[in-house]
Design a protein around this motif. Structure first.
Motif: not given
Length: 73
Positions: A18-23
């Motif tokens: 998964y990729v968090h909105k922070s990257g």
């Protein structure tokens, strides 16, 4: 893709990232199951993602310790 096996009532557990909105990338184990009514008719899916960050870090530390232990023998 996420539900192909679950559609056939086969357990589907796979690693994903998964990729968090922070990257930041988060390694997860995704378990997808089919949801069926009393007659066996498919009406949806349930997906549960387990964050594996801590587990993978523990495994890395253990592997490193084993490697360093062999080097000192």
């Amino acid at each position: 893709m996420f539900v192909a096996k679950a559609r056939l009532a086969i357990a589907d557990i796979n690693p994903w990232t998964y990729v968090h909105k922070s990257g930041r990338h988060i390694p997860v184990k995704l378990n997808v199951s089919s949801l069926r009514d009393e007659q066996g008719h498919l009406f949806g899916f349930l997906g549960i993602a387990y964050d594996q960050t801590e587990q993978l870090e523990h495994e890395r530390v253990i592997a490193e310790a084993k490697t360093n232990g062999r080097a000192s023998e």
